[in-house]
Design a protein around this motif. Structure first.
Motif, PDB file in Angstrom:
ATOM      1  N   VAL A 396       0.802  -1.151   0.094  1.00 27.99           N
ATOM      2  CA  VAL A 396       0.024   0.075   0.030  1.00 27.99           C
ATOM      3  C   VAL A 396       0.800   1.253  -0.033  1.00 27.99           C
ATOM      4  O   VAL A 396       0.761   2.150  -0.576  1.00 27.99           O
ATOM      5  CB  VAL A 396      -1.089   0.293   1.244  1.00 27.99           C
ATOM      6  N   ALA A 397       1.994   1.285   0.591  1.00 27.91           N
ATOM      7  CA  ALA A 397       2.790   2.494   0.696  1.00 27.91           C
ATOM      8  C   ALA A 397       3.352   2.683  -0.623  1.00 27.91           C
ATOM      9  O   ALA A 397       3.668   3.764  -0.995  1.00 27.91           O
ATOM     10  CB  ALA A 397       3.865   2.179   2.025  1.00 27.91           C
ATOM     11  N   SER A 398       4.010   1.320  -1.536  1.00 26.76           N
ATOM     12  CA  SER A 398       4.290   1.883  -2.886  1.00 26.76           C
ATOM     13  C   SER A 398       3.438   2.378  -3.804  1.00 26.76           C
ATOM     14  O   SER A 398       3.800   3.037  -4.663  1.00 26.76           O
ATOM     15  CB  SER A 398       5.170   0.457  -3.173  1.00 26.76           C
ATOM     16  N   ILE A 428       0.014 -10.628  -5.797  1.00 24.82           N
ATOM     17  CA  ILE A 428      -1.625 -10.777  -5.684  1.00 24.82           C
ATOM     18  C   ILE A 428      -2.121  -9.009  -5.136  1.00 24.82           C
ATOM     19  O   ILE A 428      -3.147  -8.553  -5.754  1.00 24.82           O
ATOM     20  CB  ILE A 428      -2.105 -11.837  -4.921  1.00 24.82           C
ATOM     21  N   VAL A 429      -1.604  -9.012  -4.060  1.00 29.46           N
ATOM     22  CA  VAL A 429      -2.182  -7.876  -3.293  1.00 29.46           C
ATOM     23  C   VAL A 429      -1.931  -6.566  -4.114  1.00 29.46           C
ATOM     24  O   VAL A 429      -2.488  -5.674  -4.246  1.00 29.46           O
ATOM     25  CB  VAL A 429      -1.312  -7.503  -1.991  1.00 29.46           C
ATOM     26  N   SER A 430      -0.361  -6.430  -4.853  1.00 27.12           N
ATOM     27  CA  SER A 430      -0.350  -5.191  -5.879  1.00 27.12           C
ATOM     28  C   SER A 430      -1.174  -5.207  -7.013  1.00 27.12           C
ATOM     29  O   SER A 430      -1.900  -4.201  -7.210  1.00 27.12           O
ATOM     30  CB  SER A 430       1.040  -5.276  -6.256  1.00 27.12           C
ATOM     31  N   ASN A 431      -1.853  -6.310  -7.386  1.00 22.95           N
ATOM     32  CA  ASN A 431      -2.733  -6.517  -8.414  1.00 22.95           C
ATOM     33  C   ASN A 431      -4.198  -5.899  -8.006  1.00 22.95           C
ATOM     34  O   ASN A 431      -4.518  -5.220  -8.761  1.00 22.95           O
ATOM     35  CB  ASN A 431      -2.786  -7.907  -9.068  1.00 22.95           C
ATOM     36  N   LEU A 432      -4.279  -6.469  -6.787  1.00 19.82           N
ATOM     37  CA  LEU A 432      -5.729  -6.187  -6.325  1.00 19.82           C
ATOM     38  C   LEU A 432      -5.972  -4.691  -5.781  1.00 19.82           C
ATOM     39  O   LEU A 432      -6.855  -4.124  -6.330  1.00 19.82           O
ATOM     40  CB  LEU A 432      -6.165  -6.973  -5.259  1.00 19.82           C
ATOM     41  N   GLY A 434      -4.058  -2.267  -7.242  1.00 20.05           N
ATOM     42  CA  GLY A 434      -3.883  -1.623  -8.553  1.00 20.05           C
ATOM     43  C   GLY A 434      -5.225  -1.091  -9.241  1.00 20.05           C
ATOM     44  O   GLY A 434      -5.931  -0.403  -9.899  1.00 20.05           O
ATOM     45  N   ASN A 435      -5.900  -2.645  -9.331  1.00 22.38           N
ATOM     46  CA  ASN A 435      -7.376  -2.850  -9.688  1.00 22.38           C
ATOM     47  C   ASN A 435      -8.139  -1.495  -9.120  1.00 22.38           C
ATOM     48  O   ASN A 435      -9.118  -1.159  -9.804  1.00 22.38           O
ATOM     49  CB  ASN A 435      -7.804  -3.879 -10.091  1.00 22.38           C
ATOM     50  N   ALA A 436      -8.136  -1.600  -7.749  1.00 25.51           N
ATOM     51  CA  ALA A 436      -8.986  -0.712  -7.274  1.00 25.51           C
ATOM     52  C   ALA A 436      -8.839   0.671  -7.277  1.00 25.51           C
ATOM     53  O   ALA A 436      -9.695   1.354  -7.773  1.00 25.51           O
ATOM     54  CB  ALA A 436      -8.758  -1.107  -5.495  1.00 25.51           C
ATOM     55  N   ILE A 437      -7.604   0.874  -7.572  1.00 23.88           N
ATOM     56  CA  ILE A 437      -7.079   2.250  -8.042  1.00 23.88           C
ATOM     57  C   ILE A 437      -7.466   2.716  -9.295  1.00 23.88           C
ATOM     58  O   ILE A 437      -8.236   3.741  -9.788  1.00 23.88           O
ATOM     59  CB  ILE A 437      -5.510   2.556  -7.854  1.00 23.88           C
ATOM     60  N   GLU A 438      -7.595   1.737 -10.260  1.00 23.19           N
ATOM     61  CA  GLU A 438      -7.750   1.914 -11.590  1.00 23.19           C
ATOM     62  C   GLU A 438      -9.382   2.038 -11.842  1.00 23.19           C
ATOM     63  O   GLU A 438      -9.767   2.999 -12.524  1.00 23.19           O
ATOM     64  CB  GLU A 438      -7.505   0.731 -12.508  1.00 23.19           C
ATOM     65  N   HIS A 439     -10.100   1.484 -11.098  1.00 23.19           N
ATOM     66  CA  HIS A 439     -11.807   1.296 -11.247  1.00 23.19           C
ATOM     67  C   HIS A 439     -12.068   1.951  -9.803  1.00 23.19           C
ATOM     68  O   HIS A 439     -13.462   1.988  -9.864  1.00 23.19           O
ATOM     69  CB  HIS A 439     -12.201   0.030 -11.331  1.00 23.19           C
ATOM     70  N   GLY A 440     -11.632   2.767  -9.124  1.00 17.74           N
ATOM     71  CA  GLY A 440     -12.129   3.156  -8.147  1.00 17.74           C
ATOM     72  C   GLY A 440     -12.860   4.451  -8.097  1.00 17.74           C
ATOM     73  O   GLY A 440     -13.579   5.241  -6.976  1.00 17.74           O
ATOM     74  N   GLU A 441     -12.638   5.212  -9.226  1.00 13.86           N
ATOM     75  CA  GLU A 441     -13.249   6.652  -9.471  1.00 13.86           C
ATOM     76  C   GLU A 441     -12.958   7.328  -8.385  1.00 13.86           C
ATOM     77  O   GLU A 441     -13.672   8.197  -8.085  1.00 13.86           O
ATOM     78  CB  GLU A 441     -14.836   6.311  -9.572  1.00 13.86           C
ATOM     79  N   ILE A 499      -3.080 -14.399 -13.176  1.00 14.16           N
ATOM     80  CA  ILE A 499      -1.881 -15.066 -12.433  1.00 14.16           C
ATOM     81  C   ILE A 499      -2.274 -14.976 -10.904  1.00 14.16           C
ATOM     82  O   ILE A 499      -1.827 -15.863 -10.266  1.00 14.16           O
ATOM     83  CB  ILE A 499      -0.794 -14.087 -12.919  1.00 14.16           C
ATOM     84  N   ALA A 500      -3.019 -14.054 -10.563  1.00 13.15           N
ATOM     85  CA  ALA A 500      -3.216 -13.705  -9.212  1.00 13.15           C
ATOM     86  C   ALA A 500      -4.130 -15.009  -8.582  1.00 13.15           C
ATOM     87  O   ALA A 500      -3.609 -15.643  -7.598  1.00 13.15           O
ATOM     88  CB  ALA A 500      -4.057 -12.568  -8.589  1.00 13.15           C
ATOM     89  N   ARG A 501      -5.057 -15.376  -9.426  1.00 11.21           N
ATOM     90  CA  ARG A 501      -5.725 -16.732  -8.997  1.00 11.21           C
ATOM     91  C   ARG A 501      -4.900 -17.934  -8.950  1.00 11.21           C
ATOM     92  O   ARG A 501      -4.942 -18.604  -8.080  1.00 11.21           O
ATOM     93  CB  ARG A 501      -6.975 -16.780  -9.887  1.00 11.21           C
ATOM     94  N   GLU A 502      -3.956 -18.108 -10.143  1.00 14.80           N
ATOM     95  CA  GLU A 502      -3.083 -18.917 -10.048  1.00 14.80           C
ATOM     96  C   GLU A 502      -2.232 -19.076  -8.696  1.00 14.80           C
ATOM     97  O   GLU A 502      -1.922 -19.964  -8.122  1.00 14.80           O
ATOM     98  CB  GLU A 502      -2.367 -19.211 -11.350  1.00 14.80           C
ATOM     99  N   ASP A 503      -1.711 -17.978  -8.235  1.00 10.69           N
ATOM    100  CA  ASP A 503      -1.025 -17.775  -7.370  1.00 10.69           C
ATOM    101  C   ASP A 503      -1.550 -17.989  -6.031  1.00 10.69           C
ATOM    102  O   ASP A 503      -0.769 -18.529  -5.005  1.00 10.69           O
ATOM    103  CB  ASP A 503      -0.359 -16.324  -7.244  1.00 10.69           C
ATOM    104  N   ALA A 504      -2.824 -17.743  -5.936  1.00  9.95           N
ATOM    105  CA  ALA A 504      -3.592 -18.050  -4.748  1.00  9.95           C
ATOM    106  C   ALA A 504      -3.868 -19.618  -4.567  1.00  9.95           C
ATOM    107  O   ALA A 504      -3.808 -20.366  -3.586  1.00  9.95           O
ATOM    108  CB  ALA A 504      -4.746 -17.246  -4.748  1.00  9.95           C
TER     109      ALA A 504
END
Length: 577
Positions: A396-398, A428-432, A434-441, A499-504
């Motif tokens: 989150v800090a990055s 995984i966390v970076s991707n999630l 990042g998606n929240a930032i991308e689509h969080g409006e 990839i995140a789902r495969e990592d999980a």
């Protein structure tokens, strides 16, 4: 008022009766269920058990009916035969006794005293029975020279009923009979027949009733022997029929068991499993069809495996081959970027676009190589004890500087270190996030960490545009975008969530999502704390608490999750205590 009270008491009585019947039925069910439940389970699961049970019940009913019919017929025949013999024997004895009485000299008044004993002796000598009872008919004048009654046993006297006595006196028939039970002093009893007739004594002595008793104990023993014989025969027949049905059922159901076993072996991965022929016209057709189907499936699976291997090799080879020209392009881009000050405004913009696209191309190649490793099953985990709360803080800090809104971390649990591959969990966390930032409006983003005895969960919640139910089903597909017209602000490759789902999954965990249009989305990562945990409940509900869950059919409480199976390679764990 009295009638109303009577109706109320009647209703209360019926209510008590119903309650008593219900309690009795529940007690019977509790007593019977432990006995019947195993059989009911076998009945519902086994066709052979149902066949044997139905055959046994039908056969048992037929044997029981036949046995009852035979026993009843034998009993009736024996009883009728003994009754006819008793009537004939009694008639012969009565005629002999009456002949003795008719030949008596009426002038010999002194001989009347011994006449009674002579009659008794004559009946005993003529009849097959020794149970004799002679009694003067009721209502006649006593005759002093002859006693009013004389008998050979008290058992017969007690068995003579008033109905038989009345029928002999009132009816004009020469013989009357009645089935009775003889009770002896020792408590023993036996069935019998009493035959009654009349004797006319001379010299005005009057009319006497002659009762002859016939004991049927030997007939009862014969019937008991026949019943035992029939019972033993029925048991032997049931055992024989049961054994016969078992053998026939096993023979008949053997091809079905073979087909089921072969199908299980095929499902388990034994590609060469085939169903042998059963030397039967119909089952051999089944065997041939099953084997042809297995051959076809095996050929198609081999083709698909070969195509998959070729595709994986193609992606891997192309990714590796593209790295060399990409490195050259990146070096050229860096040279141009170093001389950017001497270029015009349009050329500077072109250099920036080139540098950005080269970086994105490198990320795409990296993701393609990673996804090809998962497809090939050659993933290596380098696990180590990791504090997931600290890992989330670092991610989150990055990414905070790239978000137009505040990213809040709610660490409710998860402080205990868990053995995971930190690099993959961080991805995984970076991707999630990042998606929240991308689509969080621009709305706030909340990252929640919590744990229970078996699992640790990380949830990323945003209040952006959200997705429809149809889009949620495709969100983890490769290169899929919910809105293709939207511009990527963080330079994603389209493979991040796949990839995140495969990592999980490679950690034995699960990555799932909840989303609704105009209400945002929540992605949840759940990881088991230990390798031996196969079933676990996520500590974080999938549907956020601020959403009305009554209008959304999904997992509200977290729900039990089952650990997915993944074949992985684990590297040695270094630095573990």
């Amino acid at each position: 008022m009295a009638e109303t009270g009577s109706r109320g008491s009647t209703r209360r009585a019926w209510r008590r009766v119903r309650l008593f019947a219900q309690r009795t039925w529940l007690r019977i069910k509790r007593l019977v269920r432990p006995i019947l439940d195993p059989f009911i389970t076998l009945w519902s699961r086994s066709l052979m058990v149902r066949t044997m049970t139905i055959t046994g019940v039908v056969t048992g009913a037929m044997i029981a009916s036949a046995g009852v019919f035979v026993l009843t017929s034998v009993s009736n025949d024996l009883y009728s035969s003994r009754r006819d013999q008793a009537l004939q024997d009694s008639a012969r004895a009565t005629v002999a006794a009456q002949g003795l009485l008719d030949s008596f000299d009426t002038a010999d008044r002194g001989g009347l005293s011994s006449l009674a004993s002579s009659v008794t002796q004559t009946v005993q000598d003529t009849s097959a029975s020794q149970m004799i009872f002679v009694r003067r008919q009721i209502g006649q004048t006593p005759f002093l020279e002859i006693p009013s009654s004389f008998d050979t046993t008290s058992v017969l006297v007690q068995a003579v009923s008033a109905e038989l006595t009345a029928s002999v006196r009132s009816d004009g028939e020469p013989q009357h009979w009645q089935p009775v039970t003889f009770y002896r002093d020792g408590g023993d009893s036996s069935p019998g027949i009493i035959v009654a007739s009349s004797l006319t004594f001379p010299s005005g002595a009057g009319v006497f009733d002659l009762y002859i008793g016939y004991d049927l104990a030997d007939t009862e023993q014969t019937l008991a022997f026949v019943a035992r014989t029939l019972l033993l025969t029925a048991i032997a027949m049931m055992l024989f029929i049961g054994l016969l049905v078992l053998v026939i059922s096993r023979i008949v159901f053997r091809p079905i068991r073979v087909a089921a076993d072969t199908s299980r072996r095929l499902a388990a991965g034994e590609a060469d499993a085939r169903m042998p022929r059963q030397h039967d016209e119909h089952f051999d057709v089944l065997s041939d069809g099953f084997n042809d189907m297995a051959d076809t499936l095996q050929a198609r699976i081999r083709e698909l495996d070969q195509l998959s291997i070729m595709q994986q090799r193609f992606v891997s080879d192309v990714s590796h081959e593209l790295r060399t020209p990409l490195t050259t392009i990146r070096l050229a881009s860096e040279v141009l970027k170093g001389e950017q000050d001497s270029l015009g405004a349009g050329q500077q913009r072109a250099v920036e676009v080139l540098s950005t696209q080269v970086e994105r191309f490198e990320l795409l190649l990296t993701d393609l190589l990673e996804i090809s490793r998962y497809d090939a099953g050659r993933v290596t985990l380098e696990t180590e004890p990791t504090n997931l709360v600290h890992l989330v803080d670092e991610v989150v800090a990055s990414l905070q500087q790239l978000s137009p809104s505040v990213i809040e971390i709610r660490a409710l649990g998860g402080y205990t270190p868990v053995d995971v591959d930190a690099r993959r969990i961080r991805r995984i966390v970076s991707n999630l996030v990042g998606n929240a930032i991308e689509h969080g409006e621009g709305h706030p983003i909340v990252v929640t960490i919590d744990s229970n005895a078996d699992a640790t969960a990380i949830a990323v919640r945003d209040w952006g545009v959200g997705m429809s139910e149809q889009s949620v089903t495709h969100v983890f597909d490769r290169f899929w975008r919910a809105d293709p017209s939207r511009k990527r602000t963080l330079g994603g490759t389209g493979l991040g969530l796949a990839i995140a789902r495969e990592d999980a999954a490679v950690h034995g965990g699960l990555l799932d999502v909840w989303s609704r249009l105009e209400e945002g989305s929540q992605f949840r990562l759940t990881l088991p704390k230990r390798e031996d945990v196969t079933d676990y409940m996520s500590p974080i509900p999938l549907v956020p608490e601020d959403v009305d869950s009554s209008t959304y059919q999904t997992d509200v409480t977290g729900g039990w999750l089952k650990r997915p199976f993944r074949r992985i390679l684990r590297a040695p764990r270094e630095g573990r205590s």
